[in-house]
Design a protein around this motif. Structure first.
Motif, PDB file in Angstrom:
ATOM      1  N   UNK A  97      -7.412   3.307   2.794  1.00 14.35           N
ATOM      2  CA  UNK A  97      -7.092   2.080   2.029  1.00 14.35           C
ATOM      3  C   UNK A  97      -7.146   2.341   0.536  1.00 14.35           C
ATOM      4  N   UNK A  98      -6.619   3.501   0.085  1.00 13.25           N
ATOM      5  CA  UNK A  98      -6.507   3.790  -1.343  1.00 13.25           C
ATOM      6  C   UNK A  98      -7.772   4.300  -1.971  1.00 13.25           C
ATOM      7  N   UNK A  99      -8.834   4.583  -1.196  1.00 16.66           N
ATOM      8  CA  UNK A  99     -10.090   5.087  -1.764  1.00 16.66           C
ATOM      9  C   UNK A  99     -10.501   6.361  -1.031  1.00 16.66           C
ATOM     10  N   UNK A 112     -10.818  20.581  -9.772  1.00 15.03           N
ATOM     11  CA  UNK A 112     -10.331  20.543  -8.388  1.00 15.03           C
ATOM     12  C   UNK A 112     -10.672  19.242  -7.683  1.00 15.03           C
ATOM     13  N   UNK A 113     -11.311  18.297  -8.344  1.00  9.40           N
ATOM     14  CA  UNK A 113     -11.664  17.028  -7.718  1.00  9.40           C
ATOM     15  C   UNK A 113     -10.415  16.263  -7.318  1.00  9.40           C
ATOM     16  N   UNK A 114     -10.434  15.606  -6.147  1.00  4.96           N
ATOM     17  CA  UNK A 114      -9.236  14.847  -5.714  1.00  4.96           C
ATOM     18  C   UNK A 114      -9.023  13.648  -6.629  1.00  4.96           C
ATOM     19  N   UNK A 115      -7.756  13.210  -6.780  1.00  2.00           N
ATOM     20  CA  UNK A 115      -7.475  12.024  -7.609  1.00  2.00           C
ATOM     21  C   UNK A 115      -8.168  10.789  -7.063  1.00  2.00           C
ATOM     22  N   UNK A 127       0.313  24.021 -11.864  1.00  2.00           N
ATOM     23  CA  UNK A 127      -0.925  24.677 -12.329  1.00  2.00           C
ATOM     24  C   UNK A 127      -1.439  25.710 -11.314  1.00  2.00           C
ATOM     25  N   UNK A 128      -0.494  26.553 -10.766  1.00  2.00           N
ATOM     26  CA  UNK A 128      -0.868  27.604  -9.813  1.00  2.00           C
ATOM     27  C   UNK A 128      -1.501  27.042  -8.540  1.00  2.00           C
ATOM     28  N   UNK A 129      -1.131  25.814  -8.151  1.00  2.00           N
ATOM     29  CA  UNK A 129      -1.649  25.192  -6.944  1.00  2.00           C
ATOM     30  C   UNK A 129      -0.542  24.430  -6.231  1.00  2.00           C
ATOM     31  N   UNK A 130      -0.697  24.311  -4.934  1.00  2.00           N
ATOM     32  CA  UNK A 130       0.156  23.406  -4.139  1.00  2.00           C
ATOM     33  C   UNK A 130      -0.652  22.155  -3.854  1.00  2.00           C
ATOM     34  N   UNK A 131      -0.150  21.003  -4.261  1.00  2.00           N
ATOM     35  CA  UNK A 131      -0.805  19.713  -4.016  1.00  2.00           C
ATOM     36  C   UNK A 131       0.052  18.910  -3.038  1.00  2.00           C
ATOM     37  N   UNK A 132      -0.581  18.381  -1.961  1.00  3.41           N
ATOM     38  CA  UNK A 132       0.194  17.681  -0.921  1.00  3.41           C
ATOM     39  C   UNK A 132      -0.519  16.407  -0.503  1.00  3.41           C
ATOM     40  N   UNK A 133       0.200  15.302  -0.433  1.00  2.76           N
ATOM     41  CA  UNK A 133      -0.272  14.020   0.089  1.00  2.76           C
ATOM     42  C   UNK A 133       0.589  13.667   1.315  1.00  2.76           C
ATOM     43  N   UNK A 134      -0.033  13.340   2.449  1.00  2.00           N
ATOM     44  CA  UNK A 134       0.699  12.891   3.635  1.00  2.00           C
ATOM     45  C   UNK A 134       0.012  11.640   4.205  1.00  2.00           C
ATOM     46  N   UNK A 135       0.829  10.628   4.421  1.00  2.00           N
ATOM     47  CA  UNK A 135       0.306   9.364   4.975  1.00  2.00           C
ATOM     48  C   UNK A 135       0.261   9.457   6.493  1.00  2.00           C
ATOM     49  N   UNK A 146      -3.820  11.921   3.745  1.00  2.00           N
ATOM     50  CA  UNK A 146      -4.474  13.239   3.737  1.00  2.00           C
ATOM     51  C   UNK A 146      -4.046  13.968   2.473  1.00  2.00           C
ATOM     52  N   UNK A 147      -5.010  14.510   1.728  1.00  2.00           N
ATOM     53  CA  UNK A 147      -4.742  15.248   0.486  1.00  2.00           C
ATOM     54  C   UNK A 147      -5.224  16.685   0.659  1.00  2.00           C
TER      55      UNK A 147
END
Length: 840
Positions: A97-99, A112-115, A127-135, A146-147
């Motif tokens: 739920x957004x948190x 490296x802390x998640x948003x 920034x030399x990283x792969x960032x992925x968000x999947x609902x 999932x981050x």
């Protein structure tokens, strides 16, 4: 750098050039193929990595469905902990739920802390990283995201392997190419070298009978054939040149006789040239002298003096052209013979109508030569005749094809100016016109610089205001401490002395209101450099009552003091009975009205009428016929203002009062109206007085904004400790709280307060509430609050300080403090705070 490389390449032998070309072409081809291969591998690897992580995110989401549904954070973190098998994953997180619901690892570096908030179905390399968000949509109603965040070390390692392979392959290919180039370049280089050897032999021996050997029918063979043919033609021409040499010697003898005749002519031309050089030297000297000056009048005088000494001339005059009057204005004048000076009938700043002066042709850029001034009937030639001048030359001074002025020189002898002198004056006029134009531009630039300096002074004034505002927080504590007994004891007298007369109560109310206004003004000092917070409280104001109060408070200025000087100021209030409640900041509106009344009194040094009027707006009514504007007008019959003063009167630091004024009164009124989303209108005329109109918008949320007039419920008896280093503040707090039925103990410092708190706890009579100051010697309020909370965490601590308003606006609430109150303390606010803390 590039030119040096190209020069070295051109100087190389053709054998080396051919080898370099083959090596370069081979290497560039290999590099392009390698770049294409690496680009394709990088693209496919990123796509594959994104798909793998999407699958991993979906798997984690499926596994964590039960944990998310039942809020089992430990199970979710255990699922994420399995990611430790993949050494490239630096961070992972499950959002519900957004948190943030669970994260891996549990403690991460800030980078490296998640948003704090998830994105939906996003993947990116940064920034030399792969960032992925999947609902992930579980069985419940919650939204799960999932981050995953992974480093790119695997990609970097693969690229390093590719780089090594490519370098090795290029080195091997370069070796093979070098061997091939050594063998093949001889096919081209050998014929060229033979041709060069033949050309060198012809050049040294002058033997044009030699011929180069042809080795093939290609382009080099054609070049050798052309070279041999050229040698044959040269051989023929050499014989022809020998014959021509004999004929040339005869022609030289004839030309020598002609040159002797020309020599005589050149001597005559040299005399003319020396004269021209003399004039150019004079022109250069005048230009140099003029360039050292920036004043227009001095430039013109220097030019005339130089002409008088070196040309020479008997009279020189510089006139500037006035295009509006189509006339010439005399800017500089020099006469060699003082006896003739009075006969010219011209002086500095004298004028000549251009059309009547005889110099009208100068407007078209043409030079006017008067060989005999007695034969011309125009104004200027006749004035020259009167001064004994028989010949004159007038040259225009033009800048950008526009007439700037006219230079006029004259001599006592008729027809005494040669064509060379006229041409010299024409050349000089261009330099003088440019120098004069630059001098005028310099003066304009100096004026602009002075204006800029004035602007900088205004900026410095603004910086002083900023410093004043920043200093406010430093003086707020001392001023508010001094005001606390004034405001506090006046409140106590009003509440607990019922036998006071109405006049005494009224005057005590004025004391309390004035003290509160002073505290508010101190807090507002920072507004010179800080914008007002939109959340500043705005309350319901009875504008008519406020006007009556201000009239009473200012009565000494508009009645008592003037009457002592025999001056009568008549106050005429006109208050509308239909005026609704105004939502605003009462202290600021009262301060604005006081400023306007005092300005009106200052504008009537000999007395007059001062009117204060309230009314509803004459424009803009809603459908329910309720007014939308409240108008407050202050008018006087004083000296009034001219248009320039009326236009600038709202500017900071602009004042016509001399040392009696700061120039901030109306500027502060303007700021008050801006904060209330209203506007100010000023009508004034010299000798007829001034009217200032304040127009406030009426809001519909009056009731919600207004502060209730009912006194707060006094809490039950409490045991209270008051810590303050100011004796009068301690005495006021003690009397106020004891009057409300509380048991009060006071302490004069932080150490004494902590000792009293500990003793009360040992006696099993702990304090219910602690009230402490912030700025105290040895131990300040923050240290006291920290020490008391460590011993009794549940005991409420109230911080009463002169910096309270600043701390609230800045959000600077100490960690161990439950409430902050500002000095001077208000009994109502103190009771409300105690009641609120008691109910917790």
């Amino acid at each position: 750098m590039m030119k040096t490389i190209i020069s070295k390449l051109r100087s190389m032998s053709i054998k080396r050039k051919l080898m370099l070309i083959m090596m370069t072409a081979s290497t560039v081809g290999l590099l392009l193929i390698s770049a294409a291969f690496v680009t394709y591998e990088l693209f496919t690897f990123q796509q594959s990595m994104t798909r793998d992580f999407s699958t991993l995110a979906q798997t984690i989401g499926n596994q964590s469905t039960a944990a998310v549904t039942y809020d089992d954070k430990a199970a979710a973190e255990e699922i994420l902990g399995a990611l430790s098998a993949n050494g490239h994953i630096v961070a992972a997180c499950i959002y519900k739920d957004g948190r943030v619901f669970a994260q891996y690892p549990r403690r991460t570096a800030a980078a490296d802390a998640p948003p704090a908030k998830p994105e939906i179905n996003v993947s990116r390399f940064e920034n030399n990283h792969l960032t992925l968000f999947r609902q992930v949509v579980p069985n419940g109603d919650s939204t799960v995201v999932i981050y995953l965040k992974s480093d790119l070390l695997e990609l970097h390692e693969r690229l390093m392997r590719y780089a090594g392979i490519i370098i090795l392959f290029i080195l091997l290919s370069s070796g093979v190419t070098f061997l091939c180039s050594v063998l093949l370049q001889r096919i081209i280089s050998k014929p060229i070298l033979d041709l060069a050897e033949t050309a060198r032999a012809v050049s040294i021996e002058r033997n044009y009978a030699l011929r180069a050997v042809k080795q093939g029918d290609d382009e080099l063979g054609e070049l050798i054939d052309g070279f041999n043919e050229m040698l044959g033609q040269i051989q023929q021409r050499d014989a022809a040149l020998q014959n021509a040499h004999t004929r040339l010697e005869k022609r030289v003898e004839e030309r020598t006789r002609d040159l002797q005749l020309e020599f005589v002519e050149r001597e005559r031309a040299q005399v003319a040239l020396e004269q021209q050089l003399t004039r150019i030297s004079l022109l250069n000297q005048i230009t140099h002298v003029v360039s050292e000056r920036q004043d227009l009048a001095r430039i013109l005088q220097v030019v005339l003096r130089q002409l008088e000494d070196h040309l020479p001339v008997d009279l020189g005059m510089m006139c500037l052209y006035d295009p509006e009057g189509d006339r010439l204005v005399v800017a500089a004048l020099r006469e060699k013979d003082p006896k003739l000076a009075g006969k010219l009938n011209l002086s500095l700043d004298g004028t000549l109508i251009l059309a009547e002066s005889g110099l009208a042709m100068c407007k078209n850029g043409k030079t006017v030569y008067l060989s005999d001034t007695t034969q011309v009937a125009a104004v200027l030639p006749q004035k020259l005749v009167a001064a004994g001048m028989r010949s004159a030359v007038a040259v225009p001074l033009t800048v950008e094809d526009k007439l700037f002025g006219v230079l006029t020189v004259a001599r006592v002898t008729a027809d005494s100016f040669s064509s060379g002198e006229c041409e010299f004056l024409r050349m000089l006029s261009d330099h003088v016109a440019l120098a004069a134009h630059q001098a005028r531009l310099h003066n304009e630039l100096e004026s602009a610089y002075n204006e800029l300096r004035q602007t900088q002074q205004a900026v410095m004034q603004q910086d002083r205001l900023r410093a004043l505002g920043q200093m406010a927080s430093g003086i707020a504590h001392d001023i508010n401490n001094a005001l606390s007994p004034v405001v506090g004891f006046s409140e106590l007298l009003l509440q607990y002395e019922p036998n006071l007369s109405q006049s005494a109560k009224k005057q005590l109310n004025y004391i309390r209101t004035a003290g509160g206004d002073v505290a508010h003004i101190v807090a507002r000092l920072r507004e010179f450099y800080r914008r007002r917070d939109d959340l500043d409280p705005m309350v319901g104001i009875d504008l008519n009552r406020l006007v009556e109060q201000v009239i009473d408070m200012t009565r000494p200025r508009w009645r008592d003091i003037p009457q002592g000087k025999g001056i009568m100021v008549e106050m005429q209030p006109q208050l509308s009975t239909e005026l609704p409640t105004l939502v605003g900041i009462e202290t600021e509106v009262r301060e604005a009205l006081i400023n306007l009344i005092l300005n009106a009194v200052d504008a009537m040094p000999y007395g007059g009428k001062l009117s204060v009027q309230t009314r509803v707006g004459g424009v803009g009514f809603d459908g329910d016929n309720m007014p939308t504007l409240a108008v407050l007008e202050v008018s006087d019959t004083g000296v009034g203002m001219d248009e320039e003063t009326r236009r600038r009167c709202l500017e900071p630091f602009f004042s016509k009062k001399g040392k009696r004024g700061t120039g901030m009164g109306l500027a502060m009124v303007y700021g008050v109206m801006e904060r209330h989303e209203g506007k100010i209108e000023i009508e004034s005329e010299l000798g007829k007085g001034t009217l200032v109109r304040l127009i406030f918008p009426l809001r519909r949320d009056v009731e919600s904004a207004a502060i209730s007039n009912q006194d707060p419920v006094t809490p039950a008896s409490m045991h209270i400790l008051c810590i303050d280093d100011e004796p009068l503040v301690r005495e006021f707090l003690k009397e106020l709280l004891e009057a409300d039925g509380h048991m009060v103990q006071v302490a004069d410092g932080g150490e004494t307060g902590i000792h009293a708190f500990q003793q009360a706890a040992e006696r099993k009579r702990p304090f219910d509430v602690v009230i402490t100051d912030l700025g105290m010697p040895f131990l300040d309020g923050r240290q006291v609050a920290k020490a008391l909370k460590s011993e009794a965490p549940k005991t409420p601590i109230i911080m009463l300080t002169g910096w309270g308003a600043f701390m609230k606006s800045d959000g600077d609430v100490p960690e161990h403090v439950d409430a902050i109150l500002s000095k001077p303390p208000r009994s109502r606010e103190l009771r409300e705070t105690l009641a609120k803390l008691r109910s917790k």
